[in-house]
Scaffold this active site. Structure first.
Site, PDB file in Angstrom:
ATOM      1  N   TYR A   1      65.114  40.707  40.703  1.00 28.22           N
ATOM      2  CA  TYR A   1      66.078  41.543  39.972  1.00 28.22           C
ATOM      3  C   TYR A   1      67.512  41.370  40.486  1.00 28.22           C
ATOM      4  CZ  TYR A   1      62.063  43.308  37.575  1.00 28.22           C
ATOM      5  OH  TYR A   1      60.940  43.381  36.782  1.00 28.22           O
TER       6      TYR A   1
ATOM      7  N   ASP B   1      64.080  39.527  31.891  1.00 28.34           N
ATOM      8  CA  ASP B   1      63.207  39.771  33.026  1.00 28.34           C
ATOM      9  C   ASP B   1      63.489  38.730  34.103  1.00 28.34           C
ATOM     10  OD1 ASP B   1      61.249  41.070  34.410  1.00 28.34           O
ATOM     11  OD2 ASP B   1      59.580  40.088  33.407  1.00 28.34           O
ATOM     12  N   HIS B   2      63.569  39.168  35.285  1.00 28.31           N
ATOM     13  CA  HIS B   2      63.789  38.341  36.477  1.00 28.31           C
ATOM     14  C   HIS B   2      64.952  37.355  36.256  1.00 28.31           C
ATOM     15  CE1 HIS B   2      59.233  38.900  37.447  1.00 28.31           C
ATOM     16  NE2 HIS B   2      59.896  40.028  37.389  1.00 28.31           N
TER      17      HIS B   2
ATOM     18  N   CYS C   1      55.612  40.266  27.165  1.00 31.28           N
ATOM     19  CA  CYS C   1      56.305  39.629  28.297  1.00 31.28           C
ATOM     20  C   CYS C   1      56.083  38.127  28.205  1.00 31.28           C
ATOM     21  CB  CYS C   1      55.793  40.185  29.626  1.00 31.28           C
ATOM     22  SG  CYS C   1      56.551  39.357  31.036  1.00 31.28           S
TER      23      CYS C   1
ATOM     24  N   HIS D   1      51.793  46.222  29.717  1.00 31.61           N
ATOM     25  CA  HIS D   1      52.368  44.955  30.187  1.00 31.61           C
ATOM     26  C   HIS D   1      51.228  43.974  30.450  1.00 31.61           C
ATOM     27  CE1 HIS D   1      54.400  42.126  32.856  1.00 31.61           C
ATOM     28  NE2 HIS D   1      55.540  42.619  32.420  1.00 31.61           N
TER      29      HIS D   1
ATOM     30  N   HIS E   1      59.965  41.596  27.066  1.00 31.36           N
ATOM     31  CA  HIS E   1      60.505  41.063  28.333  1.00 31.36           C
ATOM     32  C   HIS E   1      60.746  39.578  28.140  1.00 31.36           C
ATOM     33  CE1 HIS E   1      58.585  44.080  31.416  1.00 31.36           C
ATOM     34  NE2 HIS E   1      59.426  44.666  30.592  1.00 31.36           N
TER      35      HIS E   1
HETATM   36  C1  DNO Z   1      57.705  42.832  37.704  1.00 27.19           C
HETATM   37  C2  DNO Z   1      57.330  43.557  36.510  1.00 27.19           C
HETATM   38  C3  DNO Z   1      56.166  44.521  36.707  1.00 27.19           C
HETATM   39  C4  DNO Z   1      56.037  45.390  35.482  1.00 27.19           C
HETATM   40  C5  DNO Z   1      54.906  46.345  35.531  1.00 27.19           C
HETATM   41  C6  DNO Z   1      54.779  47.114  34.241  1.00 27.19           C
HETATM   42  O1  DNO Z   1      58.758  42.308  37.756  1.00 27.19           O
HETATM   43  O2  DNO Z   1      57.094  42.722  35.450  1.00 27.19           O
HETATM   44  O3  DNO Z   1      56.423  45.311  37.813  1.00 27.19           O
HETATM   45  O4  DNO Z   1      57.179  46.157  35.355  1.00 27.19           O
HETATM   46  O5  DNO Z   1      53.731  45.690  35.796  1.00 27.19           O
HETATM   47  O6  DNO Z   1      53.901  48.157  34.417  1.00 27.19           O
END
Ligand code: DNO
Length: 387
Positions: free
Chosen positions: A365, A348-349, A278, A240, A305
């Site tokens: 989340y 993501d988020h 991401c 990531h 992501h």
């Molecule tokens: C947060 C995430 C991170 C991600 C880790 C992957 O929302 O993007 O916690 O999962 O860094 O190892």
């Protein structure tokens, strides 16, 4: 792309049945109850996997199998920790779970200063306030040399903040930066820690003398050791990007931009050494043109992501609506749907929207906020594939 969702296990207030109803196909999760560094047994993996499957879903991606700090800073026990990591990978491989996300960020798994930044419409999102972060480093951690990392303009704002910040605000800031954002992702600090600041300072001290080159060498060492088991079981490792993708706390950062990504992909040039693309993390770095990077790294991307950010002139950034901001998701989706359409992708988020508020979801989340984003992304996927 496969529609996946990050789920935090049986304690998650968002249930698998809820996810099935909104069209999620695959689950992104980890054995959150296992202490970092301990081996994930085949039994524990199989039990978790079956639980997901009983609900009509599949365990598509592991996020994350945490890399212990000693592996990152190259401590005396790194080889024994890598051995355990390999055993966990072997067990995942035996259970046919073959996409594994991890990060190589020292100490912090990700960083935000505000977890409930208010929008005019009453919703809220995550936010990174550079002045608050500078205050945290300079006056809460009292990190030597921290002032040298900031411009005079930011330092002046830090002094202004110092003159008015309350004890409650300080505790909130500590809670946001090193407790609330870290605990639920198996970070180094949890809600149970009595003195998070002291613990955090001790963690930072582990990196004294570790510069960017050394951290790169340690990542290469780790990847070389784990590649054989990945080859044996067809495991795709996907790192990531650093979130945010710039230096913080005087720590080195090695997955922030094109040069970094080229470096780790070439250092261990093996198809099992890949990237979690991401868009959110990458977009928070002004050096990054996100669609350009997506095009360049599509074949080495193993997991996507999707979220976006807007970066302001003062260095702050906000998590934008998914189809707006620097993430350029429409272009990125078009690229991955064409170049690598079987990739697992998760929203993501998301903002905290209406009924999300006060549900106690993990920061970033939410249910409705992410569901709205998933709907938007699904729409874009349908549109770009329409013939
Ligand atoms: C947060 C995430 C991170 C991600 C880790 C992957 O929302 O993007 O916690 O999962 O860094 O190892």
């Amino acid at each position: 792309m496969e529609k996946t969702w990050r789920w935090f296990g049986k304690k998650d207030k968002i249930t698998l049945s809820m996810l099935r109803q909104i069209g999620v196909e695959g689950i992104v999760s980890a054995l959150h109850d296992i202490k970092n560094g301990d081996v994930w047994s085949l039994d524990a993996i199989t039990e978790y996997k079956s639980h997901i499957e009983i609900h009509g879903l599949r365990w598509s991606v592991v996020e994350s199998l945490p890399v212990m700090e000693a592996i990152k800073y190259g401590g005396a026990d790194r080889d024994s920790l890598i051995e355990k990591y390999i055993l966990s990978l072997e067990n995942l491989g035996k259970a046919s779970i073959t996409t594994v996300c991890y990060n190589f960020m020292p100490v912090l798994d990700w960083a935000r200063t505000d977890l409930y930044y208010q929008w005019k419409d009453g919703s809220s999102s995550l936010y990174f306030d550079k002045t608050k972060f500078a205050y945290f480093e300079i006056y809460i951690l009292e990190r030597e040399g921290a002032k040298n990392d900031y411009s005079d303009e930011i330092l002046a704002k830090v002094e202004e903040l110092k003159s008015k910040i309350t004890e409650d605000d300080k505790n909130d800031l500590i809670d946001s930066v090193i407790v609330k954002t870290q605990g639920f992702v198996n970070g180094n600090i949890s809600e149970e820690d009595q003195n998070p600041v002291r613990k955090f300072k001790a963690l930072l001290a582990l990196y004294d003398g570790i510069d960017k080159n050394q951290l790169r060498e340690n990542m290469k060492y780790f990847l070389e050791k784990i590649m054989p088991v990945c080859e044996q079981y067809g495991i795709q490792m996907c790192v990531h990007p650093d979130d945010p993708p710039f230096s913080l706390l005087g720590l080195p950062r090695i997955v922030t931009n094109e040069e970094d990504i080229d470096w780790f992909l070439n250092a261990v040039d093996n198809p099992h050494n890949g990237l979690t693309f991401c868009t959110g993390s990458l977009s928070a770095g002004l050096q990054n043109d996100v669609p350009k990077l997506a095009q360049k790294y599509a074949s080495r991307t193993k997991f996507v992501h999707l979220r976006s950010t807007n970066v302001f002139d003062n260095g702050d950034f906000i998590e934008a609506n998914h189809l707006e901001g620097r993430g350029k998701l429409i272009e990125v989706i078009k690229i991955f749907e064409k170049e690598n359409p079987s990739l697992p992708m998760r929203v993501d988020h998301g903002r905290l929207l209406t009924d999300d508020i006060d549900k106690g979801y993990n920061p970033g989340y939410s249910f409705l906020g992410r569901m709205l984003a998933l709907g938007q992304i699904e729409g874009v996927m349908a549109a770009v594939n329409y013939k």
